[in-house]
Write a protein that holds these residues in place. Sequence first.
Motif, PDB file in Angstrom:
ATOM      1  N   GLU A 126     -11.509 -27.527 -21.119  1.00 27.80           N
ATOM      2  CA  GLU A 126     -11.154 -27.194 -22.498  1.00 27.80           C
ATOM      3  C   GLU A 126     -10.266 -25.960 -22.436  1.00 27.80           C
ATOM      4  OE1 GLU A 126     -14.606 -26.666 -25.021  1.00 27.80           O
ATOM      5  OE2 GLU A 126     -13.419 -25.547 -26.485  1.00 27.80           O
ATOM      6  N   LEU A 127      -9.060 -26.074 -23.001  1.00 27.17           N
ATOM      7  CA  LEU A 127      -8.148 -24.932 -23.009  1.00 27.17           C
ATOM      8  C   LEU A 127      -7.895 -24.501 -24.447  1.00 27.17           C
ATOM      9  CD1 LEU A 127      -5.410 -26.049 -20.414  1.00 27.17           C
ATOM     10  CD2 LEU A 127      -7.613 -24.947 -19.989  1.00 27.17           C
ATOM     11  N   ASN A 128      -8.244 -23.266 -24.745  1.00 27.65           N
ATOM     12  CA  ASN A 128      -8.015 -22.724 -26.080  1.00 27.65           C
ATOM     13  C   ASN A 128      -7.062 -21.551 -25.997  1.00 27.65           C
ATOM     14  OD1 ASN A 128      -9.996 -24.390 -27.460  1.00 27.65           O
ATOM     15  ND2 ASN A 128     -11.511 -23.196 -26.322  1.00 27.65           N
ATOM     16  N   GLY A 129      -6.219 -21.399 -26.986  1.00 22.84           N
ATOM     17  CA  GLY A 129      -5.300 -20.273 -26.952  1.00 22.84           C
ATOM     18  C   GLY A 129      -4.964 -19.775 -28.344  1.00 22.84           C
ATOM     19  N   LEU A 130      -4.763 -18.461 -28.435  1.00 17.96           N
ATOM     20  CA  LEU A 130      -4.300 -17.857 -29.679  1.00 17.96           C
ATOM     21  C   LEU A 130      -3.235 -16.829 -29.311  1.00 17.96           C
ATOM     22  CD1 LEU A 130      -4.562 -17.330 -32.757  1.00 17.96           C
ATOM     23  CD2 LEU A 130      -6.242 -15.576 -32.202  1.00 17.96           C
ATOM     24  N   TYR A 131      -2.037 -16.996 -29.853  1.00 21.09           N
ATOM     25  CA  TYR A 131      -0.981 -16.027 -29.557  1.00 21.09           C
ATOM     26  C   TYR A 131      -0.423 -15.485 -30.854  1.00 21.09           C
ATOM     27  CZ  TYR A 131       1.550 -20.532 -29.685  1.00 21.09           C
ATOM     28  OH  TYR A 131       2.003 -21.785 -30.023  1.00 21.09           O
ATOM     29  N   LEU A 132      -0.379 -14.166 -30.930  1.00 19.94           N
ATOM     30  CA  LEU A 132       0.072 -13.481 -32.143  1.00 19.94           C
ATOM     31  C   LEU A 132       1.271 -12.623 -31.781  1.00 19.94           C
ATOM     32  CD1 LEU A 132      -3.401 -12.135 -33.415  1.00 19.94           C
ATOM     33  CD2 LEU A 132      -2.345 -14.349 -33.911  1.00 19.94           C
ATOM     34  N   GLY A 133       2.391 -12.862 -32.433  1.00 24.57           N
ATOM     35  CA  GLY A 133       3.590 -12.088 -32.118  1.00 24.57           C
ATOM     36  C   GLY A 133       4.095 -11.325 -33.321  1.00 24.57           C
ATOM     37  N   VAL A 134       4.477 -10.067 -33.082  1.00 26.81           N
ATOM     38  CA  VAL A 134       5.126  -9.264 -34.128  1.00 26.81           C
ATOM     39  C   VAL A 134       6.389  -8.645 -33.528  1.00 26.81           C
ATOM     40  CG1 VAL A 134       3.082  -8.719 -35.498  1.00 26.81           C
ATOM     41  CG2 VAL A 134       3.666  -7.281 -33.543  1.00 26.81           C
ATOM     42  N   LYS A 135       7.146  -7.971 -34.391  1.00 31.00           N
ATOM     43  CA  LYS A 135       8.380  -7.303 -33.968  1.00 31.00           C
ATOM     44  C   LYS A 135       9.233  -8.253 -33.120  1.00 31.00           C
ATOM     45  CE  LYS A 135       6.417  -2.708 -34.268  1.00 31.00           C
ATOM     46  NZ  LYS A 135       6.155  -1.476 -33.535  1.00 31.00           N
ATOM     47  N   ARG A 136       9.592  -7.814 -31.914  1.00 33.88           N
ATOM     48  CA  ARG A 136      10.441  -8.670 -31.080  1.00 33.88           C
ATOM     49  C   ARG A 136       9.680  -9.266 -29.896  1.00 33.88           C
ATOM     50  NH1 ARG A 136      15.785  -8.643 -31.152  1.00 33.88           N
ATOM     51  NH2 ARG A 136      16.819  -7.631 -32.885  1.00 33.88           N
ATOM     52  N   GLN A 137       8.402  -9.384 -30.045  1.00 33.59           N
ATOM     53  CA  GLN A 137       7.604  -9.928 -28.939  1.00 33.59           C
ATOM     54  C   GLN A 137       7.999 -11.361 -28.592  1.00 33.59           C
ATOM     55  OE1 GLN A 137       3.548  -8.994 -30.574  1.00 33.59           O
ATOM     56  NE2 GLN A 137       3.136  -8.655 -28.402  1.00 33.59           N
ATOM     57  N   HIS A 138       7.877 -11.659 -27.324  1.00 39.27           N
ATOM     58  CA  HIS A 138       8.117 -13.011 -26.847  1.00 39.27           C
ATOM     59  C   HIS A 138       6.862 -13.432 -26.085  1.00 39.27           C
ATOM     60  CE1 HIS A 138      10.820 -16.232 -25.115  1.00 39.27           C
ATOM     61  NE2 HIS A 138       9.761 -16.311 -24.345  1.00 39.27           N
ATOM     62  N   ILE A 139       6.180 -14.440 -26.599  1.00 40.34           N
ATOM     63  CA  ILE A 139       4.921 -14.842 -25.968  1.00 40.34           C
ATOM     64  C   ILE A 139       4.984 -16.316 -25.591  1.00 40.34           C
ATOM     65  CG2 ILE A 139       2.419 -14.966 -26.221  1.00 40.34           C
ATOM     66  CD1 ILE A 139       2.583 -12.660 -28.148  1.00 40.34           C
ATOM     67  N   ARG A 159      10.514 -10.787 -35.961  1.00 36.76           N
ATOM     68  CA  ARG A 159      11.480 -11.532 -35.138  1.00 36.76           C
ATOM     69  C   ARG A 159      10.832 -12.067 -33.866  1.00 36.76           C
ATOM     70  NH1 ARG A 159      16.483 -10.343 -37.047  1.00 36.76           N
ATOM     71  NH2 ARG A 159      17.480 -11.148 -35.170  1.00 36.76           N
ATOM     72  N   ALA A 160       9.527 -12.212 -33.899  1.00 33.16           N
ATOM     73  CA  ALA A 160       8.806 -12.640 -32.693  1.00 33.16           C
ATOM     74  C   ALA A 160       9.090 -14.098 -32.380  1.00 33.16           C
ATOM     75  CB  ALA A 160       7.310 -12.429 -32.880  1.00 33.16           C
ATOM     76  N   ARG A 161       8.949 -14.410 -31.092  1.00 35.16           N
ATOM     77  CA  ARG A 161       9.173 -15.771 -30.660  1.00 35.16           C
ATOM     78  C   ARG A 161       7.982 -16.253 -29.830  1.00 35.16           C
ATOM     79  NH1 ARG A 161      14.214 -17.816 -26.908  1.00 35.16           N
ATOM     80  NH2 ARG A 161      13.854 -20.042 -27.170  1.00 35.16           N
ATOM     81  N   GLY A 162       7.469 -17.404 -30.188  1.00 36.19           N
ATOM     82  CA  GLY A 162       6.349 -17.976 -29.451  1.00 36.19           C
ATOM     83  C   GLY A 162       6.798 -19.241 -28.750  1.00 36.19           C
ATOM     84  N   VAL A 163       6.201 -19.494 -27.607  1.00 29.89           N
ATOM     85  CA  VAL A 163       6.523 -20.710 -26.858  1.00 29.89           C
ATOM     86  C   VAL A 163       5.224 -21.397 -26.472  1.00 29.89           C
ATOM     87  CG1 VAL A 163       7.617 -21.672 -24.795  1.00 29.89           C
ATOM     88  CG2 VAL A 163       8.613 -19.641 -25.897  1.00 29.89           C
ATOM     89  N   PHE A 164       5.177 -22.697 -26.679  1.00 24.91           N
ATOM     90  CA  PHE A 164       4.073 -23.478 -26.135  1.00 24.91           C
ATOM     91  C   PHE A 164       4.663 -24.652 -25.370  1.00 24.91           C
ATOM     92  CE2 PHE A 164       1.301 -27.187 -26.334  1.00 24.91           C
ATOM     93  CZ  PHE A 164       0.164 -26.686 -25.735  1.00 24.91           C
TER      94      PHE A 164
END
Lengths: 249, 457
Positions: B298-311, B337-342
């Motif tokens: 089981e894989l769980n994930g939570l990613y929170l981005g603010v400002k210019r974060q890249h996650i 301006r954050a960017r998330g990638v999955f």
Amino acid sequence: MLSIKNLTVNVNDKQILKGINLEIKAGEIHAIMGPNGSGKSTLSHVLSGKGGYTVTGGSATYQGKDLLEMAPEIRAREGVFLAFQYPVEIPGVSNIYLLKAALNSIRKHHGQPEVDAMDFLTLVKDKVRLLEMDEKFLYRAVNEGFSGGEKKRNEILQMAILEPRLCIMDETDSGLDIDALKIVSEGVNSLRSPERAFVMVTHYQRLLDYIKPDKVHVLAHGQIVKSGGADLALELEEKGYSWVEEAEA
Amino acid sequence: MTTATASRYAAEYQTIAPALPGQTLPWLQALRAEALMAFSAQGFPSPREEEWRYTNVLGIEKKLFAPSIDLTGSDVDADWLKAYQLEDTWSVVLVNGHFSAELSVLEGLPEAVSVMSMADALAKQPGTVEKYLGRAADQSEHSFIAFNTAWFTDGLFVHVPAKVVLDKPIQLLHIVTGSNAMATTRNIIIADALAEVKVIETFVGTDIAKDGVYAASLSGTGVANAYLTAAVTEVFVGACADVTLYKMQSESEKAYHFGGSYIKQARDARFTHHNFAFGGLLARSDIHVDLDHASECELNGLYLGVKRQHIDNHTRINHLKPYAVSRELYKGVMDDRARGVFQGRVIVAEDAQKTDSQMNNRNLLLSDDAEVDTKPQLEIYADDVKCGHGVTVGQLDEKSIFYLQSRCVDEETARNMLTFAFANEMVDKIKIRSLHDRVLEQVLARFPQQGVDKEWL
């Protein structure tokens, strides 16, 4: 308490309400009946401030104030409560959290201090018992995974705790079995008071067997085509909506 | 580029090599040399590689972070540490990539269980380390793994023998104190047959406040540290064993983070991963799982981005044998301006009949400038399987906002409540009370809720 004058409303440039006039006094129960597409839900949504509706004319005055000018949460804090036809499921927000946030918003609006934690719990648990609900409901996410009956009962619970002045019940009986209908009706009846008014929007007469209205209005094609006492509902049940629609034509 | 100049880091290697642990182990020296060669040839991964196409790590090359050979943990404030070091755990504290015995808590471990620093393990149990190091993390996967193998200064070593159930979790607390520093660590977790263990990896920079808020963004607290964390964790879950790995990443606002977890599950083994990615300027997580017969992950994930974060979150589940089950849910909330990638891949081998797999990725965008790139991939070579995936990227539900407004809550508070609720679903899955409360605090710091008892959330 509520005075609606010649209210016209558009949805996507199509006129849905074509001049509604309605006077509701404190202590009264009004039933608004009508066939599908007559504008019943539009009326309850416009009164509670839902987006997507354009008021093109007329007015709605609530306790001397222009209701249509207020943001939805201000209307709610002023005592207007919409019981939803389809209460929304909000995963991750517990019932008790929402109830406290709501109650404190009302108190703040009226310049009162926040509710004491113990008093709040006592109040909430009393009302839960009154509506024959399980206390566990309080800690569950708002309406998430609730049955149709549980959702409607939850609306009444909120109503009982927030003590609104004007309750607009949008198709409260839809999706309810007879037992749930009885419990919901008893909840509403226990909230009747000389200071409080109800607007029951409904398609069927059966809800009115349990909650006796003072006045019944028939809405058709965006207008109130007939008003009368409680027996008008029975007559409608017997003769069907075509009777008033034809009379109108 | 195939010259030795592909990375400036390679040129610096010889100056630190003598200080790395395991000097007397020929197999490790050979492994490091091979890794160094692989890394030197490629440098850090490039966006031209498919699995790095959304994440450009060029900044790491530009910065030239320096490994720390200093072994002290003396500049870690004890009071600050308390906010991150969990009570009721055994803990191994790594400061700038080195084990700190002084800050770690290892008393009362059952005798048969090994929990120690990687440097200790190389000295005391070199045979066991040799058997496992590099067996779950494939050096040819990408050059970060090779980099880690060549450069690692220390790490965590856990070995839980068969049938042993650890009653307390083990915490790996990975702290970086300096600016321009580099912490490269390698961890091995082994659970033999029927063993049970929970491990919590916490990555944090010392300029992060106790509640996880960037200290640098608060007034009068100075400038954020830029540094590099490059951690690789290999997990071996034995037959019928049960391993839970939590990762909480609260790196400094300017930090680069690479954290790879590579898991090999034996028959009927169970593995659960919770990935909380909150910090860093650029953060990348790899979670790769190999599933044997009837094992479950089981894989769980939570990613929170603010400002210019890249996650960036990169998961891969390899269904290698029949009857295995995988469940995956990743949720992202991107603001400013954050960017998330999955990027989630599920690969079902020809032999893996009766595979049961579900992958979901849900994203909330709170600003017009925020961005999410999501790429779920199913590659199925077997014909009798049950696999599904779903992706959403969107804003908050307007119906829910109106419902809350009709219950007296103003629009801004309503949005905050709904965003918090969206994220909190993942926090709720944490089974360790002290960790749950820590993570909840960090989520609440991002999305404050007024007048709420924590028990209600």
